[in-house]
Motif scaffolding. Structure first.
Motif, PDB file in Angstrom:
ATOM      1  N   GLY A   1       0.786  -1.231   0.000  1.00 56.28           N
ATOM      2  CA  GLY A   1       0.000   0.000   0.000  1.00 56.28           C
ATOM      3  C   GLY A   1       0.814   1.275   0.000  1.00 56.28           C
ATOM      4  N   LEU A   2       2.014   1.252   0.600  1.00 50.60           N
ATOM      5  CA  LEU A   2       2.835   2.450   0.662  1.00 50.60           C
ATOM      6  C   LEU A   2       3.820   2.585  -0.500  1.00 50.60           C
ATOM      7  CD1 LEU A   2       3.888   3.039   4.397  1.00 50.60           C
ATOM      8  CD2 LEU A   2       2.358   4.413   2.996  1.00 50.60           C
ATOM      9  N   THR A   3       3.918   1.566  -1.314  1.00 54.55           N
ATOM     10  CA  THR A   3       4.956   1.559  -2.347  1.00 54.55           C
ATOM     11  C   THR A   3       4.391   1.681  -3.765  1.00 54.55           C
ATOM     12  OG1 THR A   3       4.912  -0.866  -2.311  1.00 54.55           O
ATOM     13  CG2 THR A   3       6.552   0.221  -0.927  1.00 54.55           C
ATOM     14  N   LEU A   4       3.566   0.731  -4.165  1.00 51.71           N
ATOM     15  CA  LEU A   4       3.082   0.700  -5.543  1.00 51.71           C
ATOM     16  C   LEU A   4       2.299   1.941  -5.970  1.00 51.71           C
ATOM     17  CD1 LEU A   4       2.058  -3.076  -5.761  1.00 51.71           C
ATOM     18  CD2 LEU A   4       3.954  -1.957  -6.952  1.00 51.71           C
ATOM     19  N   PRO A   5       1.544   2.598  -5.074  1.00 56.27           N
ATOM     20  CA  PRO A   5       0.823   3.809  -5.518  1.00 56.27           C
ATOM     21  C   PRO A   5       1.729   4.955  -5.960  1.00 56.27           C
ATOM     22  CG  PRO A   5      -0.143   2.943  -3.509  1.00 56.27           C
ATOM     23  CD  PRO A   5       1.133   2.199  -3.718  1.00 56.27           C
ATOM     24  N   HIS A   6       3.031   4.848  -5.705  1.00 61.94           N
ATOM     25  CA  HIS A   6       3.932   5.884  -6.217  1.00 61.94           C
ATOM     26  C   HIS A   6       3.980   5.880  -7.744  1.00 61.94           C
ATOM     27  CE1 HIS A   6       5.151   6.244  -2.038  1.00 61.94           C
ATOM     28  NE2 HIS A   6       5.752   7.366  -2.371  1.00 61.94           N
ATOM     29  N   LEU A   7       3.486   4.820  -8.356  1.00 58.04           N
ATOM     30  CA  LEU A   7       3.322   4.833  -9.812  1.00 58.04           C
ATOM     31  C   LEU A   7       2.377   5.966 -10.214  1.00 58.04           C
ATOM     32  CD1 LEU A   7       2.961   0.992 -10.457  1.00 58.04           C
ATOM     33  CD2 LEU A   7       4.907   2.416 -11.110  1.00 58.04           C
ATOM     34  N   SER A   8       1.315   6.156  -9.439  1.00 55.45           N
ATOM     35  CA  SER A   8       0.381   7.259  -9.725  1.00 55.45           C
ATOM     36  C   SER A   8       1.039   8.611  -9.509  1.00 55.45           C
ATOM     37  CB  SER A   8      -0.856   7.144  -8.823  1.00 55.45           C
ATOM     38  OG  SER A   8      -1.719   6.132  -9.278  1.00 55.45           O
ATOM     39  N   LEU A   9       1.879   8.711  -8.479  1.00 52.79           N
ATOM     40  CA  LEU A   9       2.562   9.977  -8.219  1.00 52.79           C
ATOM     41  C   LEU A   9       3.532  10.310  -9.342  1.00 52.79           C
ATOM     42  CD1 LEU A   9       3.261   9.789  -4.376  1.00 52.79           C
ATOM     43  CD2 LEU A   9       1.329  10.821  -5.583  1.00 52.79           C
ATOM     44  N   ILE A  10       4.205   9.280  -9.852  1.00 52.34           N
ATOM     45  CA  ILE A  10       5.094   9.499 -10.998  1.00 52.34           C
ATOM     46  C   ILE A  10       4.293  10.002 -12.192  1.00 52.34           C
ATOM     47  CG2 ILE A  10       6.576   8.335 -12.694  1.00 52.34           C
ATOM     48  CD1 ILE A  10       7.465   6.464 -10.428  1.00 52.34           C
ATOM     49  N   ARG A  11       3.151   9.379 -12.453  1.00 53.21           N
ATOM     50  CA  ARG A  11       2.326   9.787 -13.593  1.00 53.21           C
ATOM     51  C   ARG A  11       1.808  11.202 -13.433  1.00 53.21           C
ATOM     52  NH1 ARG A  11       0.264  11.881 -16.910  1.00 53.21           N
ATOM     53  NH2 ARG A  11      -1.119  11.178 -18.603  1.00 53.21           N
ATOM     54  N   ASP A  12       1.634  11.671 -12.206  1.00 53.09           N
ATOM     55  CA  ASP A  12       1.094  13.000 -11.967  1.00 53.09           C
ATOM     56  C   ASP A  12       2.154  14.099 -11.967  1.00 53.09           C
ATOM     57  OD1 ASP A  12      -1.467  12.073 -11.816  1.00 53.09           O
ATOM     58  OD2 ASP A  12      -1.510  11.922  -9.634  1.00 53.09           O
ATOM     59  N   LEU A  13       3.433  13.745 -12.083  1.00 54.80           N
ATOM     60  CA  LEU A  13       4.476  14.761 -12.127  1.00 54.80           C
ATOM     61  C   LEU A  13       4.299  15.639 -13.364  1.00 54.80           C
ATOM     62  CD1 LEU A  13       7.674  12.737 -11.111  1.00 54.80           C
ATOM     63  CD2 LEU A  13       6.568  14.546  -9.781  1.00 54.80           C
ATOM     64  N   ARG A  14       4.455  16.941 -13.193  1.00 54.27           N
ATOM     65  CA  ARG A  14       4.348  17.872 -14.310  1.00 54.27           C
ATOM     66  C   ARG A  14       5.719  18.488 -14.586  1.00 54.27           C
ATOM     67  NH1 ARG A  14       0.592  15.243 -14.422  1.00 54.27           N
ATOM     68  NH2 ARG A  14      -1.615  15.795 -14.318  1.00 54.27           N
ATOM     69  N   PRO A  15       6.103  18.540 -15.871  1.00 56.36           N
ATOM     70  CA  PRO A  15       5.332  18.193 -17.069  1.00 56.36           C
ATOM     71  C   PRO A  15       5.692  16.821 -17.650  1.00 56.36           C
ATOM     72  CG  PRO A  15       7.210  19.513 -17.699  1.00 56.36           C
ATOM     73  CD  PRO A  15       7.329  19.289 -16.208  1.00 56.36           C
ATOM     74  N   ILE A  16       6.394  15.985 -16.899  1.00 55.14           N
ATOM     75  CA  ILE A  16       6.993  14.775 -17.486  1.00 55.14           C
ATOM     76  C   ILE A  16       6.282  13.482 -17.094  1.00 55.14           C
ATOM     77  CG2 ILE A  16       9.274  15.849 -17.516  1.00 55.14           C
ATOM     78  CD1 ILE A  16       9.918  13.893 -15.115  1.00 55.14           C
ATOM     79  N   GLY A  17       5.137  13.571 -16.397  1.00 54.17           N
ATOM     80  CA  GLY A  17       4.529  12.395 -15.794  1.00 54.17           C
ATOM     81  C   GLY A  17       4.321  11.215 -16.731  1.00 54.17           C
ATOM     82  N   GLU A  18       3.676  11.473 -17.864  1.00 57.21           N
ATOM     83  CA  GLU A  18       3.398  10.379 -18.793  1.00 57.21           C
ATOM     84  C   GLU A  18       4.686   9.751 -19.307  1.00 57.21           C
ATOM     85  OE1 GLU A  18       1.142   9.516 -23.083  1.00 57.21           O
ATOM     86  OE2 GLU A  18       0.875  11.449 -22.057  1.00 57.21           O
ATOM     87  N   LYS A  19       5.659  10.575 -19.664  1.00 59.69           N
ATOM     88  CA  LYS A  19       6.918  10.064 -20.194  1.00 59.69           C
ATOM     89  C   LYS A  19       7.716   9.326 -19.129  1.00 59.69           C
ATOM     90  CE  LYS A  19       7.003  13.903 -23.459  1.00 59.69           C
ATOM     91  NZ  LYS A  19       7.622  15.202 -23.801  1.00 59.69           N
TER      92      LYS A  19
END
Length: 266
Positions: free
Chosen positions: A112-130
């Motif tokens: 629960g404390l580790t894998l959701p950081h995938l979402s945090l990475i995706r939400d980084l601006r402006p590079i999240g998707e990449k």
């Protein structure tokens, strides 16, 4: 068993890339779903190994923690609620087990404390998707390189007790593949976000923690004498086994990208 493995990849990879592209709620649902399914498999294998666990408490608590991380909520009250809930659940059971309480809480934190950081990475601006694309593709490339080289020329066990099939040769191939992959994606999409030395450092972070995460998941299975975590993904085993490489890597990659100033939250 090659056909089911290839079929799962043919269907799953485009779907995952689409979810990464969409980001937002679809990707958050995806990451929380991975946590919930991993915790369910964690509960199943511990029960198969005759180790006590509050399976559904772990699933619900892990999902709650995962949502808190993915939505950037304050974790202290959420974790306090999880501690109180797991303790009360154990107090309400007929047999009070400190082992069951500890294993339940470990599972909640481990996933629960580790894998959701995938979402945090995706939400980084402006590079999240990449950045999310970079992490997933790099892990896939490393897995392939390590498996191929380890199977062909692997002679020296990396962790003979916990994961007998892994070799130093395969690990070295995976690390080299990570460096090449990160440099290639950086050159194509992320030149403004990080320098070449930073890209190489990121590859080292991913390459090392990918291997450590994989071995950590193997440690859990070995501790209870179970070979596979599940069979939800034909040819690939369970969700827990398929996403084990991200358990430690996702969190580290997120903080690394924030530390070098590659992205932030708008």
């Amino acid at each position: 068993m090659l056909f089911p493995r290839v079929l799962t990849a043919v269907v799953g990879i485009p779907l995952l890339l689409w979810v990464i592209h969409r980001g937002g709620l679809p990707f958050t649902v995806f990451t929380v779903g991975v946590v919930v399914l991993s915790l369910h498999e964690y509960g199943v294998i511990l029960c198969l190994g005759r180790r006590p666990l509050q399976t559904w408490t772990a699933v619900l608590a892990g999902g709650l923690v995962a949502l808190a991380v993915a939505w950037e909520l304050h974790l202290v009250p959420v974790l306090a609620l999880v501690v109180v809930g797991t303790v009360l659940r154990e107090m309400a059971s007929r047999e009070h087990s400190l082992d069951r309480l500890g294993l339940t809480f470990f599972g909640v934190l481990f996933f629960g404390l580790t894998l959701p950081h995938l979402s945090l990475i995706r939400d980084l601006r402006p590079i999240g998707e990449k950045a999310a694309f970079l992490l997933f593709v790099t892990v896939w490339v490393m897995d392939t390189a390590a498996y191929a080289v380890g199977k062909a020329v692997g002679r020296h066990p990396l962790a003979s007790v916990l994961s007998p099939k892994k070799t130093w040769e395969g690990a070295a191939a995976g690390l080299a593949a990570a460096a090449l992959c990160v440099l290639a994606i950086r050159g194509a999409f992320l030149k403004e976000a990080m320098t070449v030395p930073q890209a190489l450092a990121l590859a080292l972070v991913i390459g090392v923690l990918w291997q450590v995460s994989d071995i950590a998941e193997s440690m859990v299975k070995r501790a209870v004498g179970v070979k596979d975590s599940g069979a939800l993904l034909p040819g690939h085993g369970g969700v827990m086994a398929r996403f084990d490489s991200f358990i430690l890597a996702a969190r580290a990659v997120f903080y690394f990208l924030v530390w070098i100033g590659a992205g932030g939250f708008s």
